[in-house]
Design a protein around this motif. Sequence first.
Motif, PDB file in Angstrom:
ATOM      1  N   PHE A  95      67.690  94.567  65.933  1.00 20.13           N
ATOM      2  CA  PHE A  95      68.806  95.431  66.300  1.00 20.13           C
ATOM      3  C   PHE A  95      70.064  94.581  66.227  1.00 20.13           C
ATOM      4  CE2 PHE A  95      71.982  96.832  69.312  1.00 20.13           C
ATOM      5  CZ  PHE A  95      72.091  98.174  69.022  1.00 20.13           C
ATOM      6  N   GLY A  96      71.060  95.027  65.481  1.00 19.28           N
ATOM      7  CA  GLY A  96      72.287  94.234  65.433  1.00 19.28           C
ATOM      8  C   GLY A  96      73.373  94.890  64.614  1.00 19.28           C
ATOM      9  N   LEU A  97      74.573  94.353  64.790  1.00 15.02           N
ATOM     10  CA  LEU A  97      75.750  94.824  64.080  1.00 15.02           C
ATOM     11  C   LEU A  97      76.281  93.731  63.161  1.00 15.02           C
ATOM     12  CD1 LEU A  97      77.722  96.452  67.040  1.00 15.02           C
ATOM     13  CD2 LEU A  97      76.351  97.651  65.323  1.00 15.02           C
ATOM     14  N   MET A  98      76.954  94.150  62.106  1.00 17.41           N
ATOM     15  CA  MET A  98      77.680  93.213  61.251  1.00 17.41           C
ATOM     16  C   MET A  98      78.795  92.569  62.079  1.00 17.41           C
ATOM     17  SD  MET A  98      76.629  93.331  57.996  1.00 17.41           S
ATOM     18  CE  MET A  98      75.913  94.379  56.739  1.00 17.41           C
ATOM     19  N   PRO A  99      79.166  91.337  61.765  1.00 19.22           N
ATOM     20  CA  PRO A  99      80.234  90.690  62.536  1.00 19.22           C
ATOM     21  C   PRO A  99      81.507  91.514  62.647  1.00 19.22           C
ATOM     22  CG  PRO A  99      79.141  89.072  61.154  1.00 19.22           C
ATOM     23  CD  PRO A  99      78.575  90.421  60.780  1.00 19.22           C
ATOM     24  N   HIS A 100      81.898  92.224  61.588  1.00 19.95           N
ATOM     25  CA  HIS A 100      83.143  93.004  61.623  1.00 19.95           C
ATOM     26  C   HIS A 100      83.046  94.225  62.531  1.00 19.95           C
ATOM     27  CE1 HIS A 100      81.762  96.448  59.196  1.00 19.95           C
ATOM     28  NE2 HIS A 100      81.083  95.569  58.489  1.00 19.95           N
TER      29      HIS A 100
ATOM     30  N   ALA B   5      77.522  98.775  58.862  1.00 21.18           N
ATOM     31  CA  ALA B   5      77.971  98.186  60.124  1.00 21.18           C
ATOM     32  C   ALA B   5      76.832  97.576  60.932  1.00 21.18           C
ATOM     33  CB  ALA B   5      78.691  99.235  60.969  1.00 21.18           C
ATOM     34  N   GLY B   6      75.565  97.849  60.572  1.00 24.82           N
ATOM     35  CA  GLY B   6      74.448  97.276  61.305  1.00 24.82           C
ATOM     36  C   GLY B   6      73.159  97.998  60.971  1.00 24.82           C
ATOM     37  N   PHE B   7      72.080  97.571  61.625  1.00 30.51           N
ATOM     38  CA  PHE B   7      70.808  98.261  61.447  1.00 30.51           C
ATOM     39  C   PHE B   7      69.893  97.986  62.631  1.00 30.51           C
ATOM     40  CE2 PHE B   7      69.275  94.164  60.061  1.00 30.51           C
ATOM     41  CZ  PHE B   7      67.882  94.182  60.193  1.00 30.51           C
ATOM     42  N   TYR B   8      68.907  98.873  62.784  1.00 33.00           N
ATOM     43  CA  TYR B   8      67.820  98.597  63.711  1.00 33.00           C
ATOM     44  C   TYR B   8      66.500  98.933  63.037  1.00 33.00           C
ATOM     45  CZ  TYR B   8      67.686 103.615  65.127  1.00 33.00           C
ATOM     46  OH  TYR B   8      67.580 104.987  65.156  1.00 33.00           O
ATOM     47  N   GLU B   9      65.444  98.327  63.577  1.00 33.20           N
ATOM     48  CA  GLU B   9      64.117  98.488  62.986  1.00 33.20           C
ATOM     49  C   GLU B   9      63.113  98.826  64.081  1.00 33.20           C
ATOM     50  OE1 GLU B   9      63.020  95.496  60.001  1.00 33.20           O
ATOM     51  OE2 GLU B   9      61.154  95.216  61.135  1.00 33.20           O
ATOM     52  N   LEU B  10      62.483  99.998  63.970  1.00 31.45           N
ATOM     53  CA  LEU B  10      61.459 100.433  64.914  1.00 31.45           C
ATOM     54  C   LEU B  10      60.088 100.266  64.275  1.00 31.45           C
ATOM     55  CD1 LEU B  10      63.046 103.746  66.261  1.00 31.45           C
ATOM     56  CD2 LEU B  10      62.956 101.531  67.427  1.00 31.45           C
TER      57      LEU B  10
ATOM     58  N   ARG C 227      66.786  91.536  52.799  1.00 33.25           N
ATOM     59  CA  ARG C 227      67.186  90.161  53.135  1.00 33.25           C
ATOM     60  C   ARG C 227      68.698  90.050  53.279  1.00 33.25           C
ATOM     61  NH1 ARG C 227      62.802  87.893  49.280  1.00 33.25           N
ATOM     62  NH2 ARG C 227      61.170  87.242  50.741  1.00 33.25           N
ATOM     63  N   ASP C 228      69.427  90.851  52.510  1.00 28.39           N
ATOM     64  CA  ASP C 228      70.879  90.856  52.640  1.00 28.39           C
ATOM     65  C   ASP C 228      71.284  91.375  54.022  1.00 28.39           C
ATOM     66  OD1 ASP C 228      73.443  90.382  51.320  1.00 28.39           O
ATOM     67  OD2 ASP C 228      73.726  92.544  51.482  1.00 28.39           O
ATOM     68  N   LEU C 229      70.607  92.421  54.502  1.00 27.55           N
ATOM     69  CA  LEU C 229      70.866  92.914  55.853  1.00 27.55           C
ATOM     70  C   LEU C 229      70.546  91.852  56.896  1.00 27.55           C
ATOM     71  CD1 LEU C 229      69.468  96.570  55.837  1.00 27.55           C
ATOM     72  CD2 LEU C 229      71.848  95.882  56.225  1.00 27.55           C
ATOM     73  N   GLN C 230      69.405  91.203  56.735  1.00 30.53           N
ATOM     74  CA  GLN C 230      69.010  90.156  57.672  1.00 30.53           C
ATOM     75  C   GLN C 230      70.044  89.032  57.713  1.00 30.53           C
ATOM     76  OE1 GLN C 230      65.961  89.162  59.508  1.00 30.53           O
ATOM     77  NE2 GLN C 230      65.403  91.310  59.584  1.00 30.53           N
ATOM     78  N   LYS C 231      70.543  88.661  56.541  1.00 35.60           N
ATOM     79  CA  LYS C 231      71.528  87.581  56.465  1.00 35.60           C
ATOM     80  C   LYS C 231      72.856  87.986  57.098  1.00 35.60           C
ATOM     81  CE  LYS C 231      74.049  84.726  53.126  1.00 35.60           C
ATOM     82  NZ  LYS C 231      74.248  84.420  51.679  1.00 35.60           N
ATOM     83  N   ASN C 232      73.337  89.180  56.758  1.00 34.61           N
ATOM     84  CA  ASN C 232      74.671  89.588  57.198  1.00 34.61           C
ATOM     85  C   ASN C 232      74.724  90.012  58.662  1.00 34.61           C
ATOM     86  OD1 ASN C 232      76.003  89.099  54.727  1.00 34.61           O
ATOM     87  ND2 ASN C 232      75.200  90.998  53.903  1.00 34.61           N
ATOM     88  N   VAL C 233      73.638  90.594  59.161  1.00 37.15           N
ATOM     89  CA  VAL C 233      73.596  90.983  60.570  1.00 37.15           C
ATOM     90  C   VAL C 233      73.094  89.831  61.429  1.00 37.15           C
ATOM     91  CG1 VAL C 233      72.561  92.548  62.263  1.00 37.15           C
ATOM     92  CG2 VAL C 233      73.320  93.441  60.049  1.00 37.15           C
ATOM     93  N   GLY C 234      72.023  89.188  60.994  1.00 35.41           N
ATOM     94  CA  GLY C 234      71.374  88.178  61.818  1.00 35.41           C
ATOM     95  C   GLY C 234      71.779  86.745  61.564  1.00 35.41           C
ATOM     96  N   GLY C 235      72.626  86.505  60.571  1.00 33.11           N
ATOM     97  CA  GLY C 235      73.035  85.137  60.255  1.00 33.11           C
ATOM     98  C   GLY C 235      73.576  84.356  61.436  1.00 33.11           C
ATOM     99  N   PRO C 236      74.481  84.947  62.240  1.00 29.11           N
ATOM    100  CA  PRO C 236      75.009  84.196  63.388  1.00 29.11           C
ATOM    101  C   PRO C 236      73.972  83.931  64.483  1.00 29.11           C
ATOM    102  CG  PRO C 236      76.475  86.019  62.781  1.00 29.11           C
ATOM    103  CD  PRO C 236      75.194  86.219  62.033  1.00 29.11           C
ATOM    104  N   TYR C 237      72.808  84.621  64.401  1.00 31.87           N
ATOM    105  CA  TYR C 237      71.818  84.532  65.481  1.00 31.87           C
ATOM    106  C   TYR C 237      70.493  83.935  65.023  1.00 31.87           C
ATOM    107  CZ  TYR C 237      75.365  87.871  66.710  1.00 31.87           C
ATOM    108  OH  TYR C 237      76.583  88.473  66.893  1.00 31.87           O
ATOM    109  N   LEU C 238      70.521  83.274  63.860  1.00 29.73           N
ATOM    110  CA  LEU C 238      69.370  82.528  63.346  1.00 29.73           C
ATOM    111  C   LEU C 238      68.164  83.420  63.046  1.00 29.73           C
ATOM    112  CD1 LEU C 238      69.509  79.341  65.658  1.00 29.73           C
ATOM    113  CD2 LEU C 238      70.870  79.889  63.628  1.00 29.73           C
ATOM    114  N   TRP C 239      68.392  84.619  62.518  1.00 29.63           N
ATOM    115  CA  TRP C 239      67.275  85.460  62.071  1.00 29.63           C
ATOM    116  C   TRP C 239      66.756  84.865  60.775  1.00 29.63           C
ATOM    117  CZ3 TRP C 239      68.944  91.312  62.563  1.00 29.63           C
ATOM    118  CH2 TRP C 239      69.251  91.595  63.906  1.00 29.63           C
ATOM    119  N   TRP C 240      65.648  84.201  60.824  1.00 31.39           N
ATOM    120  CA  TRP C 240      65.192  83.441  59.664  1.00 31.39           C
ATOM    121  C   TRP C 240      63.805  83.826  59.155  1.00 31.39           C
ATOM    122  CZ3 TRP C 240      61.075  79.791  59.889  1.00 31.39           C
ATOM    123  CH2 TRP C 240      60.519  79.626  61.169  1.00 31.39           C
ATOM    124  N   LEU C 241      62.921  84.343  60.007  1.00 30.91           N
ATOM    125  CA  LEU C 241      61.529  84.538  59.608  1.00 30.91           C
ATOM    126  C   LEU C 241      61.373  85.443  58.383  1.00 30.91           C
ATOM    127  CD1 LEU C 241      59.713  84.804  63.042  1.00 30.91           C
ATOM    128  CD2 LEU C 241      59.431  83.010  61.323  1.00 30.91           C
TER     129      LEU C 241
END
Length: 197
Positions: A119-124, A101-106, A57-71
Amino acid sequence: MFGQPRGGGMQEPPTITRVSVAVTFLRMNERPAAFAPSLPDNATVTHLRAPSNEVYRDLQKNVGGPYLWWLRRVMPDAQLTTVLRNPQLGIHLLTVDGETAGFYELDATPWPIVNLNYFGLMPHAIGKGLGYAFLQHALANAWSGPIRGMTVNTCTADHPRALPTYERAGFRRMKTITEVWNIPNQLGFTIPDHLKA
């Protein structure tokens, strides 16, 4: 500001924000002829096996927070634990100079098709030339097995370069639909006005 209802008490603030997004579904039916460019030497990708709910959930928040990853952030704990322990799910963590710096999920559950769930990167890490190389890593990973295709979807809440980057990598648009999401305000998203339904 919330007004007073006829009963005299103050109205409760809303618990959700309705968001309208256009979701585009894409597919790649053939293995790319080559995978390039490579990630820089100071970047490492690690298979994160069955992470805890908190780490994920921390990854989801930090990578997907700006893009509304909520589910996945509101998924009940037991359900999320089951998802994360699915042997057909592969979560791959990108670190640069030892920093996440990011993560992806297959997801190979729909075998022989593999879906790129996230699929996404941390803001930094955005804007440093990592995104396309990291996507190429995901593609090479998926196509290393005997699969028949890959799928991914993106939406108008994602980074504006997401769709053109997927298309540059060889994905082709299949369809676009409109979805309305009821996003819990407790997640603390900053929701752009143009997405509010």
